[in-house]
Design an enzyme around this catalytic site. Sequence first.
Site, PDB file in Angstrom:
ATOM      1  N   GLU A  32       0.865  -1.174   0.000  1.00 55.00           N
ATOM      2  CA  GLU A  32       0.000   0.000   0.000  1.00 55.00           C
ATOM      3  C   GLU A  32       0.906   1.230   0.000  1.00 55.00           C
ATOM      4  O   GLU A  32       1.784   1.345   0.854  1.00 55.00           O
ATOM      5  CB  GLU A  32      -0.907   0.009   1.237  1.00 55.00           C
ATOM      6  N   ARG A 259       5.860 -12.949   9.092  1.00 53.75           N
ATOM      7  CA  ARG A 259       6.532 -11.706   8.721  1.00 53.75           C
ATOM      8  C   ARG A 259       7.948 -11.683   9.283  1.00 53.75           C
ATOM      9  O   ARG A 259       8.270 -12.404  10.231  1.00 53.75           O
ATOM     10  CB  ARG A 259       5.730 -10.477   9.139  1.00 53.75           C
ATOM     11  N   LYS A 269       5.028   0.520   9.379  1.00 51.82           N
ATOM     12  CA  LYS A 269       4.974   1.855   8.781  1.00 51.82           C
ATOM     13  C   LYS A 269       4.406   2.877   9.756  1.00 51.82           C
ATOM     14  O   LYS A 269       4.854   4.014   9.798  1.00 51.82           O
ATOM     15  CB  LYS A 269       4.121   1.807   7.506  1.00 51.82           C
TER      16      LYS A 269
HETATM   17  P1  ATP Z   1       3.356  -2.323   7.963  1.00 56.83           P
HETATM   18  O1  ATP Z   1       3.038  -3.360   8.996  1.00 56.83           O
HETATM   19  O2  ATP Z   1       4.765  -1.858   7.986  1.00 56.83           O
HETATM   20  O3  ATP Z   1       2.384  -1.207   7.926  1.00 56.83           O
HETATM   21  P2  ATP Z   1       1.977  -3.507   5.841  1.00 56.83           P
HETATM   22  O4  ATP Z   1       1.775  -4.961   5.923  1.00 56.83           O
HETATM   23  O5  ATP Z   1       0.845  -2.638   6.172  1.00 56.83           O
HETATM   24  O6  ATP Z   1       3.265  -3.119   6.624  1.00 56.83           O
HETATM   25  P3  ATP Z   1       1.889  -3.391   3.023  1.00 56.83           P
HETATM   26  O7  ATP Z   1       2.202  -2.240   2.161  1.00 56.83           O
HETATM   27  O8  ATP Z   1       0.474  -3.797   3.137  1.00 56.83           O
HETATM   28  O9  ATP Z   1       2.497  -3.072   4.432  1.00 56.83           O
HETATM   29  O10 ATP Z   1       2.801  -4.642   2.662  1.00 56.83           O
HETATM   30  C1  ATP Z   1       2.996  -5.118   1.382  1.00 56.83           C
HETATM   31  C2  ATP Z   1       3.307  -6.575   1.442  1.00 56.83           C
HETATM   32  O11 ATP Z   1       4.473  -6.782   2.222  1.00 56.83           O
HETATM   33  C3  ATP Z   1       2.190  -7.357   2.092  1.00 56.83           C
HETATM   34  O12 ATP Z   1       1.980  -8.535   1.346  1.00 56.83           O
HETATM   35  C4  ATP Z   1       2.702  -7.662   3.455  1.00 56.83           C
HETATM   36  O13 ATP Z   1       2.198  -8.877   3.922  1.00 56.83           O
HETATM   37  C5  ATP Z   1       4.220  -7.726   3.227  1.00 56.83           C
HETATM   38  N1  ATP Z   1       4.933  -7.357   4.448  1.00 56.83           N
HETATM   39  C6  ATP Z   1       4.788  -6.237   5.184  1.00 56.83           C
HETATM   40  N2  ATP Z   1       5.582  -6.260   6.263  1.00 56.83           N
HETATM   41  C7  ATP Z   1       6.268  -7.428   6.208  1.00 56.83           C
HETATM   42  C8  ATP Z   1       7.240  -8.055   7.046  1.00 56.83           C
HETATM   43  N3  ATP Z   1       7.679  -7.476   8.160  1.00 56.83           N
HETATM   44  N4  ATP Z   1       7.724  -9.261   6.667  1.00 56.83           N
HETATM   45  C9  ATP Z   1       7.289  -9.852   5.549  1.00 56.83           C
HETATM   46  N5  ATP Z   1       6.377  -9.323   4.726  1.00 56.83           N
HETATM   47  C10 ATP Z   1       5.856  -8.125   5.049  1.00 56.83           C
HETATM   48 MG    MG Z   2      -0.975  -3.404   5.280  1.00 56.04          MG
END
Ligand code: ATP
Ligand code: MG
Length: 548
Positions: A32, A259, A269
């Site tokens: 996102e 993760r 984020k």
């Molecule tokens: P955050 O928790 O930092 O806000 P998010 O999951 O909201 O991260 P997205 O932009 O939705 O961020 O993530 C894009 C992709 O990266 C998603 O498929 C998510 O599952 C994966 N992702 C995010 N954080 C991690 C992580 N720490 N380890 C592995 N994959 C991740």
């Molecule tokens: Mg997310």
Amino acid sequence: MGLVPPCFITEIVERDLREGKYAKLRTRFPPEPNGYLHIGHARSIVLNFGLAQDYGGECYLRMDDTNPETEKEEYARAIEEDVRWLGFVPDGVFYASDYFDRMYACALLLIEEGKAYVDDLPEEEMSALRAEGKPSPYRERSVEENLDLFQRMARGEFPTGSRVLRAKIDPAHPNFKLRDPVLYRIVHASHYHAGNRWVVYPMYDYAHPLEDFIEGISHSLCTLEFENNRAIYDWVIENVRGKCGFPEAPRPHQYEFARLDLTHTVLSKRKLIQLVEGGLVSGWDDPRLPTLRALRRRGVRPQAIVEFVRKTGISRNEARIPMDLLEEVIRDDLNPIAPRVLGVVDPLKVRLTNYEGEEWIEAPYWPRDIPKAGSRPLPFSGEIYIERTDFSLNPPKGWKRFAPGQRVRLRHAYVIELEDVVEEGGEVKLLKARVVPGTLGANPEDGMKPKGVIHWVSARHALPVEFRLYGRLFLTEDPEEGGEFLKNLNPEALVVKRGFLEPSVAQDPEDTRYQLERLGYFWRDPVDSRPSALVMNRIVPLKEGYRA
Ligand code: ATP
Ligand code: MG
């Protein structure tokens, strides 16, 4: 060998390809655009792009941009840049917001089939009923009324948040996520990519499966917190397959993995935004942060990040990985490519009373265990800087460095011995010493067996440098320890020192990464360094034990 280490996901992929379930493997990385990517995202990037590479498939970069309030073009640009910097080339770059028309058409179909309804309940009342497993009083609206209301929602007739479209599944389902989840909400806000065309925006659980299906994704890989959402994913896919322009098969399937989490830092984020917007760091690329741009600015190479992800593997086991391991991988990456040079971070001047003039020593760049040739002329003169921590007036037992009555060897140069100490206000200001004649070079035959070897630079020739020494962002392994992560910030995550480098560095390409002997790996800060005013980032210190 493949990019993705063998794991439960490679097993699933191999099985599906063997059984001919999909003509081609197709994955996606779906961030996102509401912030910058961090090293946690690298796990997902390596997994998705790596699978495509390993199994002759395709991987798309898709902006999962269904929320107008938090997303920005700036983030979308940076995300694509970071993915490419890691070394991956998307087979397509797509925007979920380009699919809004199709998603809307699917919603109309669900309503027509009696599978979705408009709910007017205020948010709190809706949550309360969901918690109790009770239906909304609006659940039994007619198809006609639902169609009319949803179309009017989309035309902007109702205020933000006043109504939602919900799936009609089961208000009392044991999986909470299936208790008539919200599919659409009203937001009167313009969207960075879709502009002002939409007033209704789809929710993640509804949008994500459709995005995957539209793009022909085979394996939709996400992190474990979405495990319970898989049921909605399947519900949406099952209710549109063979309709709305979708094929009956093949359809995408969701699989979850753990993760990536690291000690001494935050990979969220939301928390990173707090640090940036609160001015606690200098920006998204502040080298103290775990964002990909910060690691890049610090000097970490993309190869090291990919290797770190490979080393830590893919599983369903959630474990916080020690920062030590990341540092180890970064060192292993830099060791064979970083020429060894001399620099002093915290200088103490030494006057060599029996040495006049200067000489240039041809000093090899590489230690014996690295099969590389190359050397540079290293100037020596009667005034040098050594590291303040390499001298002690009252050395502890076992001291291997410079001290009264204790000779040391200057790396690549002479053995010296102390004559006098000039102090001022209790602080050592200057050392007077003499060169032991005939000891140039590390020559075991010279009969000198100084206890230690220290680094130095010739004062007359030295380049002044601002050294930025980075440590861990948080003092505790778990930044949340004690409840408030900002309280655990490490005030010494950045220490700035004014020191010197040997002059050969001025001739090197700007992006050269060095090992400063006994100090660690460094490179020029790409933002602030100037040829006339060097700023060097410490990428990573040497391994404990090699530091002193
Ligand atoms: P955050 O928790 O930092 O806000 P998010 O999951 O909201 O991260 P997205 O932009 O939705 O961020 O993530 C894009 C992709 O990266 C998603 O498929 C998510 O599952 C994966 N992702 C995010 N954080 C991690 C992580 N720490 N380890 C592995 N994959 C991740
Ligand atoms: Mg997310």
